[in-house]
Design an enzyme around this catalytic site. Sequence first.
Site, short mmCIF file in Angstrom:
data_model
loop_
_atom_site.label_atom_id
_atom_site.label_comp_id
_atom_site.label_asym_id
_atom_site.label_seq_id
_atom_site.Cartn_x
_atom_site.Cartn_y
_atom_site.Cartn_z
CB CYS A 106 -0.96 -0.04 1.02
SG CYS A 106 -0.17 -0.24 2.62
NE ARG B 127 -3.55 2.53 2.64
CZ ARG B 127 -3.78 3.40 1.54
NH1 ARG B 127 -4.71 3.86 0.91
NH2 ARG B 127 -2.64 4.07 1.17
#
Lengths: 143, 299
Positions: free
Chosen positions: B247, B252
Amino acid sequence: MTSAKESIASLEDDFNALSVRDRLLLLLEFSDNLPDLPARYSEHPDLLERVEECQSPVYLFVEVEDNQKVNLFFSAPPEAPTTRGFAGVLHEALDGHTVDEVLAVDEDFPNRLGLSEAVSPLRLSGMRAILRRIKRQIREKLV
Amino acid sequence: MSVAFDSSPKFAAYAHPEVLVSTEWLAQNKDLPNLVVVESDEDVLLYETGHIPGAVKVDWHTDLNDPVTRDYVDGPGFAELMSRVGISRDTTVVIYGDKSNWWASYALWVFKLFGHADVRLLDGGRDAWIAEGRELTRDETKVNPSDYPVVERDDSKIRAFRDDVLKHFGNPLIDVRSAVEYSGERTHMPDYPDEGALRGGHIPSAKSVPWARAAGENGVFKTRAELEAIYLDEIGLKPSDDVIAYCRIGERSSHTWFVLNYLLGLPGVRNYDGSWTEWGSLVGVPIVKGTEPGRAPVR
């Protein structure tokens, strides 16, 4: 009334006198006690400026009374207590002081609260961004 | 003494049902002697505004990252952290956090770099607990410091470095950022501060699956069938694939790593924590702009 400089010096003393954990709790107090927006702004959120540099949403509005006195208004959700805390500290330090005093505030003062270790330098950069935007709004509003 | 697993039917369908617990299970079991509840959030003060009674806090910035080098804490640092929050090597750890367990997954991934055996996530995280009106407290958690051994971090299995990504071309890459970050329109998440990448776009051949697609209503993980529909049917991952997820800074993608590794059971999933803040500033590496994955460079 104390000057903005004195308010900042006393905030620096208050934070630095504490352990790292207690500095966080003091920041939480500022978050808890951040004043609500008065109706003239809460009913007109479009008047507020978003601080993009903060990880969580915070909105601010600066009033300059008679070209002289600075009034600060902030809005940030309770799920963003760190950002609320930053806003609360800046409110305590700067609200009600004169334009000259606020513009003279050292933009590095957030770094002197001993919070780097407690919240991380990256997060703290959000507080400096709020301060820069306050000063910019003041300059724009001076006649 | 080991702590029993949550036998909820939803979890039973996952490849590794033992890594999730429900809010109800946690409410029943949180005071067991060999269990420690850990809160890990994006906002460093959120825990202080009210946490699950008895939970301790682990912050990704101030606890898990090395303060100087861009890296995680080392073996002695992790041992010191674990001892401070009262976790022993055989403790069952249940982690929960804000934003659909985004940072909780990141913390879990770091615990796994150190090989901590029994780490679970609270399905739905902090928001699910609050939505059900369960108790939060501001009371300071009393911790009995533990004696955690110094274990060296093992970066070889679930962590990918930039050179691993270069060697990985030809195998699946998953980009879990937002659509505008993937296309290169912007280098950071909408509404988030720019942590700095000099170029926008994605790693060639990486397919876009924003992380939050794995989360359903109330932030709980989607069912196995729903996850398979996304990652296997739509994206075309195969159950035997080696996958690298990335990410912006690896948070994430920890969430997606968790999904692919534990819920779907893919055997070789790694998280590239350097992610876009590294790749987007590296000299000379290939980048693709736009909405198409583009071709993997031939090695």
